[in-house]
Design a protein around this motif. Structure first.
Motif, PDB file in Angstrom:
ATOM      1  N   LEU A 152       0.810  -1.221   0.000  1.00  0.00           N
ATOM      2  CA  LEU A 152       0.000   0.000   0.000  1.00  0.00           C
ATOM      3  C   LEU A 152       0.844   1.273   0.000  1.00  0.00           C
ATOM      4  CD1 LEU A 152      -2.796  -1.041   2.519  1.00  0.00           C
ATOM      5  CD2 LEU A 152      -2.723  -1.360   0.040  1.00  0.00           C
ATOM      6  N   GLY A 153       2.164   1.124   0.144  1.00  0.00           N
ATOM      7  CA  GLY A 153       3.091   2.237  -0.053  1.00  0.00           C
ATOM      8  C   GLY A 153       2.856   3.435   0.831  1.00  0.00           C
ATOM      9  N   ASP A 154       2.930   4.618   0.209  1.00  0.00           N
ATOM     10  CA  ASP A 154       2.830   5.880   0.946  1.00  0.00           C
ATOM     11  C   ASP A 154       1.516   6.019   1.694  1.00  0.00           C
ATOM     12  OD1 ASP A 154       5.311   6.618   0.097  1.00  0.00           O
ATOM     13  OD2 ASP A 154       4.619   7.944  -1.498  1.00  0.00           O
ATOM     14  N   ALA A 155       0.441   5.443   1.138  1.00  0.00           N
ATOM     15  CA  ALA A 155      -0.863   5.568   1.805  1.00  0.00           C
ATOM     16  C   ALA A 155      -0.804   4.960   3.199  1.00  0.00           C
ATOM     17  CB  ALA A 155      -1.952   4.889   0.975  1.00  0.00           C
ATOM     18  N   TYR A 156      -0.162   3.803   3.323  1.00  0.00           N
ATOM     19  CA  TYR A 156      -0.058   3.162   4.641  1.00  0.00           C
ATOM     20  C   TYR A 156       0.966   3.889   5.515  1.00  0.00           C
ATOM     21  CZ  TYR A 156       0.495  -0.381   8.255  1.00  0.00           C
ATOM     22  OH  TYR A 156       0.558  -1.034   9.461  1.00  0.00           O
ATOM     23  N   ALA A 157       2.077   4.316   4.943  1.00  0.00           N
ATOM     24  CA  ALA A 157       3.094   5.035   5.716  1.00  0.00           C
ATOM     25  C   ALA A 157       2.515   6.336   6.287  1.00  0.00           C
ATOM     26  CB  ALA A 157       4.309   5.328   4.844  1.00  0.00           C
ATOM     27  N   ASN A 158       1.797   7.087   5.466  1.00  0.00           N
ATOM     28  CA  ASN A 158       1.194   8.335   5.933  1.00  0.00           C
ATOM     29  C   ASN A 158       0.127   8.065   6.997  1.00  0.00           C
ATOM     30  OD1 ASN A 158       2.801   9.750   4.150  1.00  0.00           O
ATOM     31  ND2 ASN A 158       1.243   9.872   2.559  1.00  0.00           N
ATOM     32  N   PHE A 159      -0.604   6.970   6.815  1.00  0.00           N
ATOM     33  CA  PHE A 159      -1.642   6.604   7.770  1.00  0.00           C
ATOM     34  C   PHE A 159      -1.024   6.278   9.131  1.00  0.00           C
ATOM     35  CE2 PHE A 159      -4.201   3.218   9.784  1.00  0.00           C
ATOM     36  CZ  PHE A 159      -5.409   3.879   9.922  1.00  0.00           C
ATOM     37  N   THR A 160       0.059   5.504   9.143  1.00  0.00           N
ATOM     38  CA  THR A 160       0.703   5.170  10.427  1.00  0.00           C
ATOM     39  C   THR A 160       1.254   6.423  11.099  1.00  0.00           C
ATOM     40  OG1 THR A 160       2.783   4.650   9.275  1.00  0.00           O
ATOM     41  CG2 THR A 160       1.275   2.823   9.709  1.00  0.00           C
ATOM     42  N   ASN A 161       1.773   7.363  10.308  1.00  0.00           N
ATOM     43  CA  ASN A 161       2.245   8.626  10.898  1.00  0.00           C
ATOM     44  C   ASN A 161       1.103   9.398  11.536  1.00  0.00           C
ATOM     45  OD1 ASN A 161       4.971   8.337  10.330  1.00  0.00           O
ATOM     46  ND2 ASN A 161       4.801   9.273   8.305  1.00  0.00           N
ATOM     47  N   LYS A 162      -0.055   9.387  10.883  1.00  0.00           N
ATOM     48  CA  LYS A 162      -1.233  10.048  11.441  1.00  0.00           C
ATOM     49  C   LYS A 162      -1.636   9.391  12.751  1.00  0.00           C
ATOM     50  CE  LYS A 162      -4.900  12.720  11.502  1.00  0.00           C
ATOM     51  NZ  LYS A 162      -4.790  14.172  11.760  1.00  0.00           N
ATOM     52  N   VAL A 163      -1.592   8.067  12.789  1.00  0.00           N
ATOM     53  CA  VAL A 163      -1.932   7.331  14.008  1.00  0.00           C
ATOM     54  C   VAL A 163      -0.989   7.727  15.143  1.00  0.00           C
ATOM     55  CG1 VAL A 163      -1.985   5.034  15.067  1.00  0.00           C
ATOM     56  CG2 VAL A 163      -2.979   5.384  12.798  1.00  0.00           C
ATOM     57  N   LEU A 164       0.308   7.822  14.845  1.00  0.00           N
ATOM     58  CA  LEU A 164       1.280   8.210  15.864  1.00  0.00           C
ATOM     59  C   LEU A 164       1.035   9.632  16.349  1.00  0.00           C
ATOM     60  CD1 LEU A 164       4.600   6.681  14.464  1.00  0.00           C
ATOM     61  CD2 LEU A 164       3.144   5.812  16.294  1.00  0.00           C
ATOM     62  N   GLN A 165       0.703  10.529  15.425  1.00  0.00           N
ATOM     63  CA  GLN A 165       0.429  11.919  15.802  1.00  0.00           C
ATOM     64  C   GLN A 165      -0.750  12.013  16.763  1.00  0.00           C
ATOM     65  OE1 GLN A 165      -0.159  14.077  12.162  1.00  0.00           O
ATOM     66  NE2 GLN A 165       1.906  13.645  11.397  1.00  0.00           N
ATOM     67  N   GLU A 166      -1.739  11.140  16.557  1.00  0.00           N
ATOM     68  CA  GLU A 166      -2.941  11.164  17.396  1.00  0.00           C
ATOM     69  C   GLU A 166      -2.771  10.320  18.656  1.00  0.00           C
ATOM     70  OE1 GLU A 166      -5.608  12.885  17.098  1.00  0.00           O
ATOM     71  OE2 GLU A 166      -5.461  13.692  15.067  1.00  0.00           O
ATOM     72  N   HIS A 167      -1.584   9.697  18.831  1.00  0.00           N
ATOM     73  CA  HIS A 167      -1.346   8.810  19.974  1.00  0.00           C
ATOM     74  C   HIS A 167      -2.432   7.738  20.051  1.00  0.00           C
ATOM     75  CE1 HIS A 167       1.856  11.413  21.394  1.00  0.00           C
ATOM     76  NE2 HIS A 167       1.044  12.438  21.280  1.00  0.00           N
ATOM     77  N   ALA A 168      -2.758   7.195  18.887  1.00  0.00           N
ATOM     78  CA  ALA A 168      -3.812   6.189  18.791  1.00  0.00           C
ATOM     79  C   ALA A 168      -3.205   4.792  18.688  1.00  0.00           C
ATOM     80  CB  ALA A 168      -4.704   6.479  17.574  1.00  0.00           C
ATOM     81  N   ASP A 169      -4.063   3.789  18.750  1.00  0.00           N
ATOM     82  CA  ASP A 169      -3.639   2.400  18.618  1.00  0.00           C
ATOM     83  C   ASP A 169      -3.700   2.005  17.148  1.00  0.00           C
ATOM     84  OD1 ASP A 169      -3.248  -0.359  20.102  1.00  0.00           O
ATOM     85  OD2 ASP A 169      -4.717  -0.674  18.516  1.00  0.00           O
ATOM     86  N   LEU A 170      -2.556   1.585  16.586  1.00  0.00           N
ATOM     87  CA  LEU A 170      -2.479   1.302  15.154  1.00  0.00           C
ATOM     88  C   LEU A 170      -3.416   0.172  14.755  1.00  0.00           C
ATOM     89  CD1 LEU A 170      -1.244   1.692  12.373  1.00  0.00           C
ATOM     90  CD2 LEU A 170       0.648   0.203  13.070  1.00  0.00           C
ATOM     91  N   SER A 171      -3.454  -0.903  15.511  1.00  0.00           N
ATOM     92  CA  SER A 171      -4.306  -2.037  15.134  1.00  0.00           C
ATOM     93  C   SER A 171      -5.773  -1.647  15.106  1.00  0.00           C
ATOM     94  CB  SER A 171      -4.094  -3.209  16.101  1.00  0.00           C
ATOM     95  OG  SER A 171      -2.877  -3.863  15.842  1.00  0.00           O
ATOM     96  N   GLU A 172      -6.206  -0.871  16.099  1.00  0.00           N
ATOM     97  CA  GLU A 172      -7.606  -0.451  16.121  1.00  0.00           C
ATOM     98  C   GLU A 172      -7.927   0.401  14.889  1.00  0.00           C
ATOM     99  OE1 GLU A 172     -10.841   1.989  18.865  1.00  0.00           O
ATOM    100  OE2 GLU A 172      -8.703   2.083  19.324  1.00  0.00           O
ATOM    101  N   MET A 173      -7.010   1.283  14.515  1.00  0.00           N
ATOM    102  CA  MET A 173      -7.242   2.120  13.341  1.00  0.00           C
ATOM    103  C   MET A 173      -7.243   1.282  12.055  1.00  0.00           C
ATOM    104  SD  MET A 173      -7.684   5.017  14.764  1.00  0.00           S
ATOM    105  CE  MET A 173      -8.255   4.129  16.203  1.00  0.00           C
ATOM    106  N   GLU A 174      -6.404   0.238  12.020  1.00  0.00           N
ATOM    107  CA  GLU A 174      -6.392  -0.652  10.849  1.00  0.00           C
ATOM    108  C   GLU A 174      -7.711  -1.394  10.739  1.00  0.00           C
ATOM    109  OE1 GLU A 174      -1.586  -1.658  10.679  1.00  0.00           O
ATOM    110  OE2 GLU A 174      -2.947  -2.896  11.874  1.00  0.00           O
ATOM    111  N   TRP A 175      -8.231  -1.887  11.862  1.00  0.00           N
ATOM    112  CA  TRP A 175      -9.527  -2.574  11.826  1.00  0.00           C
ATOM    113  C   TRP A 175     -10.626  -1.629  11.322  1.00  0.00           C
ATOM    114  CZ3 TRP A 175     -10.566  -7.512  11.935  1.00  0.00           C
ATOM    115  CH2 TRP A 175      -9.694  -8.401  12.557  1.00  0.00           C
TER     116      TRP A 175
END
Length: 559
Positions: free
Chosen positions: A175-198
């Motif tokens: 998924l390339g940049d789309a997934y990389a940018n998404f994980t960065n957004k998750v980190l910025q929000e101090h969120a749980d990555l797995s929950e956001m992926e679900w």
């Protein structure tokens, strides 16, 4: 059941499997299929695994096999001579390594050094460095925590940590940049990555990685430790095996150190003090040891880490934040923070990830012209170009966000599934939702929601003879957990609940109350099937039912 009801029920016909991409196979199946095709363990690693599984295989055979790969031999010796293993004196050949370490640690090293190079190719250096920082921190932390607690499975914990994040690497590739940018957004929000992926993809990287490891025929015990040790498994910490509990602690510590999730510090302290009697000073020394060995491991594996990583400072900041918390302020939980989830899912990064996955699924693999991931200027209106991400509601990402897999739901599902495994019986989940919920609230009032829930619970428990549980999952729905009920029994029960609640509602001001339903079932739940996956399957069926007007109950059977 009256004649009219029977006619309606009979007209429902065959209930088909539903997922957000009905024209093709499901996203996780497609990604796993591609991963099996493109990413396989090298021949030497596979042969070593086979030899070490054979009780009749000798040390000489294993040594000869490894020596066929000079680069592997050098890496093993370099690792053995590093502080990671704390051996006195220099080890100069494999004979010494085998004599000092034994076969099992050597096998684990071979496995750790054999990750397919194709997984790392083409990923931006900074993104790859962040991946390695988290994975290696988790691996080293798992081994150090096992040692701290006088456990004998430190080597297994190390390799479990090292392999546990491979799913994220696959998503970065596909998924390339789309997934990389998404994980960065998750980190910025101090969120749980797995929950956001679900919430966006319908699965998480932890399940994806375990599916790949299973396709490599790795020991099932290792795969289960990795799956259960991940927070997204839904298994409560107190119910984990010692190996899985160690990996869970390592994951939490890696979140604190590598992702600056300082809000997880209370959880980490509870986990550590609940399994060992360690004070603050011991934990600080643990973090310093992890920092040193992290860089040693990165050197052995020849991977780069982000610059300026000082875990000692991070842990001091975490303790400072902990001391500043007001007594009435609870730290955020890993699951259930709806505001955070909504911000991530509805963000440009979240929507772009969903759209990129759609491209991936419909074209059967990565596409050269992935959706553009730059944010649109604030306030921009009007039509979008084809290069921009869709931000309209998407089936899995934004619909039914109130249907949530809370800790309570996942915990009760996990316990019920274990009982079904022990008794060798089916497990089923039915999610029932009030149709047109906003209109219902306006007509009946919010206090009436609890009344409807109680009615659903009473009816459900009566129909299943008490062999079930009813748990709220969001504002508008309930989850019905059924032990010893197969798919057809659960579908029948869900229909009866809907019909009986409808009859009851005719005497209320909201006389036309109706329920939508989604059902997911499995025959003797396998250990590799997490509660979250069953919940999401039922949720997708509910979404399909809702999209169809709520008049057709959808179901799926997970194998």
């Amino acid at each position: 059941m009256n004649e009219g009801t029977s006619a309606v029920t009979g007209a429902l016909g065959h209930l088909e499997r539903e997922h957000p991409y009905p024209e093709t196979e499901s996203p996780i199946d497609l990604i796993v299929s591609r991963a099996k095709q493109f990413y396989s363990l090298p021949t030497v690693a596979m042969e070593v695994l086979q030899l070490t599984s054979n009780q009749n295989a000798g040390v000489a055979q294993i040594k000869e096999c490894i020596l066929r790969d000079p680069a592997m031999t050098v890496k093993i010796l370099k690792s053995v001579n590093s502080p990671l293993f704390g051996l006195s004196g220099e080890v100069s050949d494999l004979n010494q390594a085998l004599a000092l370490l034994g076969i099992k640690p050597l096998k684990l090293l071979v496995l750790g050094f054999s990750l397919p190079k194709e997984m790392m190719q083409g990923i931006e250096a900074e993104v790859l460095a962040q991946y390695w920082q988290f994975s290696l921190t988790k691996a080293v932390a798992a081994r150090e925590i096992a040692t701290l607690q006088n456990r004998q499975f430190g080597d297994e914990a190390f390799i479990a940590g090292l392999l546990s994040e491979l799913g994220a690497l696959i998503l970065l590739q596909d998924l390339g940049d789309a997934y990389a940018n998404f994980t960065n957004k998750v980190l910025q929000e101090h969120a749980d990555l797995s929950e956001m992926e679900w919430s966006t993809l319908g699965f998480d990287h932890a399940i994806l990685g375990c599916r790949l490891l299973q396709s490599w025929n790795l020991p099932e015990s290792l795969v289960q430790t990795i799956r259960q040790g991940h927070p997204s498994s839904g298994i409560e910490f107190t119910e984990l095996s010692p190996q899985a509990a160690t990996l869970r602690m390592a994951h939490t510590l890696a979140e604190v150190l590598a992702h600056h999730r300082l809000d997880l510090m209370p959880q980490l302290l509870d986990q550590l003090t609940g399994t060992s009697h360690q004070d603050t000073a011991t934990i600080e020394h643990l973090v310093i040891d992890i920092q040193d060995k992290l860089h040693q491991l990165a050197s052995v594996l020849s991977v780069a880490l982000p610059e300026g990583t000082r875990y000692g400072d991070i842990i001091v900041d975490a303790y400072q934040q902990l001391s500043n918390l007001a007594e009435d302020v609870a730290p955020p939980l890993a699951f259930g923070n709806r505001d955070t989830r909504d911000r991530v899912v509805r963000s440009d990064e979240g929507q772009c990830l969903v759209e990129t996955m759609r491209h991936f699924v419909h074209r059967g693999g990565p596409v050269t012209s992935a959706p553009h991931t730059e944010k649109r200027p604030a306030g921009k209106q009007g039509s979008q170009s084809q290069d921009e991400c869709e931000v309209e509601p998407l089936p899995l990402a934004t619909a039914n966000l109130e249907i949530t897999a809370s800790r309570e739901v996942l915990s009760k599902m996990s316990a019920a599934m274990q009982r079904c495994r022990d008794q060798r019986v089916d497990f089923s989940l039915a999610i029932l939702q009030i149709n047109d919920f906003q209109e219902f609230i306006l007509l009946a009032g919010i206090e009436e929601v609890e009344v409807v829930r109680k009615v659903i619970e009473t009816v459900a428990m009566r129909l299943c003879d008490g062999n079930g549980q009813v748990v709220p999952c969001g504002d508008s729905a309930v989850a019905v957990l059924l032990e010893g009920h197969d798919r057809h029994q659960t579908v029948s029960l869900a229909r009866q609940i809907s019909e009986m609640v409808g009859v009851w509602a005719q005497r209320r001001p909201y006389h036309d109350l109706a329920l939508s339903g989604g059902v997911a079932s499995t025959y003797v739940p396998p250990k590799s099937l997490p509660p979250q996956e069953i919940f999401q399957a039922a949720r997708r069926c509910l979404q399909a039912s809702t999209n169809g007007g709520g008049k057709v109950l959808k179901s799926i059977e997970l194998l």
